[in-house]
Design an enzyme around this catalytic site. Structure first.
Site, PDB file in Angstrom:
ATOM      1  N   HIS A  93       0.846  -1.187   0.000  1.00  0.00           N
ATOM      2  CA  HIS A  93       0.000   0.000   0.000  1.00  0.00           C
ATOM      3  C   HIS A  93       0.879   1.233   0.000  1.00  0.00           C
ATOM      4  O   HIS A  93       1.932   1.258   0.644  1.00  0.00           O
ATOM      5  CB  HIS A  93      -0.911   0.008   1.239  1.00  0.00           C
ATOM      6  CG  HIS A  93      -2.051   0.969   1.157  1.00  0.00           C
ATOM      7  ND1 HIS A  93      -1.903   2.306   1.452  1.00  0.00           N
ATOM      8  CD2 HIS A  93      -3.348   0.797   0.812  1.00  0.00           C
ATOM      9  CE1 HIS A  93      -3.077   2.918   1.290  1.00  0.00           C
ATOM     10  NE2 HIS A  93      -3.966   2.023   0.910  1.00  0.00           N
ATOM     11  N   ASP A 150      -7.805  -4.010  -0.591  1.00  0.00           N
ATOM     12  CA  ASP A 150      -8.374  -4.100  -1.935  1.00  0.00           C
ATOM     13  C   ASP A 150      -8.364  -5.534  -2.456  1.00  0.00           C
ATOM     14  O   ASP A 150      -9.277  -5.950  -3.164  1.00  0.00           O
ATOM     15  CB  ASP A 150      -7.592  -3.197  -2.901  1.00  0.00           C
ATOM     16  CG  ASP A 150      -7.672  -1.734  -2.504  1.00  0.00           C
ATOM     17  OD1 ASP A 150      -8.790  -1.247  -2.299  1.00  0.00           O
ATOM     18  OD2 ASP A 150      -6.617  -1.093  -2.383  1.00  0.00           O
TER      19      ASP A 150
END
Length: 431
Positions: free
Chosen positions: A308, A366
């Site tokens: 991330h 995600d």
């Protein structure tokens, strides 16, 4: 935010300028450059604003190095485990966890505002059936300002409150209608006997011809997706909402602007990109080939859903989302779905492979949310609209906070101009 009694000294052409240093309750100190142009006649240069605080806020705090996400001080993993989405909405909006009475009243208020104006149904007919759902959502949410005139005055605290509730309550209905329109099915009205997440699933997957019962495991997974995406500090779409709001724009226009920004693949499309990657891999036996490509610096292929930009260690939302993904896949099974088989095997490898461990490329939120939404039955085109639905409360909370800030000014970033200097106009016959 408080003055630290410290200052930073900027020396420019032999002159020194003292810049105050401000101290937050968490995070690094901040150099206050608000008076720099007036004092020194220069601007700061920070493309992407990654080293610039655009506002002060009490809503959300992220420590990327520690893998920490706090809403009003509460860790996201605790909220996702012990709370539910509408309770988190109350927390973000009002700054404290609700009492039982407050929560019941808030849930009732949201539930009573889930229907949209009947005439808004005609808006959908103006879109092609194959329009991307985000295009439809941007248009319909922006059009709310044409229907709810009693909540447009941003200087009226009561109208701001009504607009906030309307946006949170009606966004699932609009998102579900967007989905139904795209697949040619009739719209399904909201039901007051269902909770927020179950109501959304019912509006998406029920049809008039037969009874549809929402599985509580799927409703809980949906609620967690909403909760884990509720707010994420001053990201691109939130900053867009704040910038639009700084001009005095009405709340529906501001949230439509946030939806438009979220539509960008670098922002809200990450879980969609992850699913598309899994489908590109196709089958479990092709995973080694794609892992080799991911490790090859000369290959443009990148694994989506791992690591991330903000969280340098691990994504604190991913652990909770993994639990929901495991529950959903146990309920629905992966045996007949090659995409989900690839996802499970890729997850296992990523948690054991030294390459991933050394680079801290852990599966992020995600990765898991994409798996869940795919398993439930949503097409990838609906992933970002669902993200927008969940993020609405964060946008609204940030919008309300900004309007209450006595230091509010219209946003006006500066630039480093590299174009031509003054030129004299040349008549067309002489060019």
């Amino acid at each position: 935010m408080a003055d630290t009694n410290k200052s930073a000294t900027l020396t420019l052409e032999g002159k020194s300028f003292e810049l105050p240093v401000l101290s937050p309750t968490a995070g690094p100190d901040v150099i206050d450059v608000r008076k720099l142009y007036a004092q020194a006649g220069v601007f700061t240069y920070d493309p992407g604003f990654t080293s610039t605080a655009s506002c002060d806020s009490t809503i959300t705090f992220i420590d990327g190095d520690k893998g920490e996400l706090l809403h009003r001080g509460y860790p996201i993993d605790q909220l996702a485990e012990k709370s539910h989405y509408l309770e988190v909405c109350f927390l973000l909006l009002y700054g404290h966890l609700p009492t039982a009475v407050e929560l019941e009243e808030f849930e009732s208020l949201v539930t009573r505002h889930t229907m949209i104006h009947e005439q808004m149904h005609y808006f959908f007919r103006g879109f092609r059936r194959d329009s991307h759902p985000m295009a439809t959502m941007v248009g319909v949410v922006g059009a709310m300002s044409a229907f709810y005139h009693d909540s447009l005055d941003i200087n009226d605290q009561q109208q701001r409150e009504v607009a906030s509730i309307r946006l949170i309550a009606k966004m699932p209905t609009i998102a579900a209608m967007t989905y139904k329109y795209s697949i040619g099915q009739p719209f399904v009205y909201p039901r007051n006997d269902l909770d927020y997440a179950a109501n959304f699933l019912h509006m998406c997957f029920s049809v008039p011809a037969e009874q549809y019962n929402v599985d509580p495991i799927l409703a809980r997974a949906m609620d967690r997706i909403f909760t884990l995406h509720a707010d994420h500090e001053q990201n691109a779409s939130t900053s867009t909402v704040r910038l639009a709001s700084s001009s005095g724009a009405n709340p529906f226009a501001c949230i439509a602007a946030g939806i438009a920004c979220l539509w960008g693949p670098a922002h809200g499309g990450a879980n969609q990109a992850c699913l598309e990657m899994l489908r590109e891999i196709g089958t479990v036996d092709r995973i080694p080939e794609y892992l080799a490509r991911a490790k090859d610096k000369n290959d443009p292929f990148r694994l989506m859903g791992f690591g991330h930009r903000v969280y340098k260690n691990f994504d604190p939302r991913a652990k909770v989302m993994k639990e929901s993904a495991d529950e959903v896949l146990a309920l629905l099974g992966v045996e007949n779905n090659p995409t989900l088989q690839v996802a499970k095997e890729l997850e296992k490898i990523a948690l054991e492979d030294p390459y991933f461990i050394e680079k801290k490329l852990y599966p992020n939120v995600d990765f898991y949310s994409g798996i869940i939404l795919d398993a439930i039955g949503f097409p990838t085109s609906m992933f970002t609209p669902i993200f927008a639905l969940a993020r609405t409360v964060g946008w609204v909370s940030q919008w309300k906070e900004q309007l209450a800030d006595p230091q509010l000014k219209i946003g006006r970033p500066r630039q480093l101009y590299l174009g031509s200097t003054t030129k004299d106009y040349v008549d067309i016959e002489n060019r």
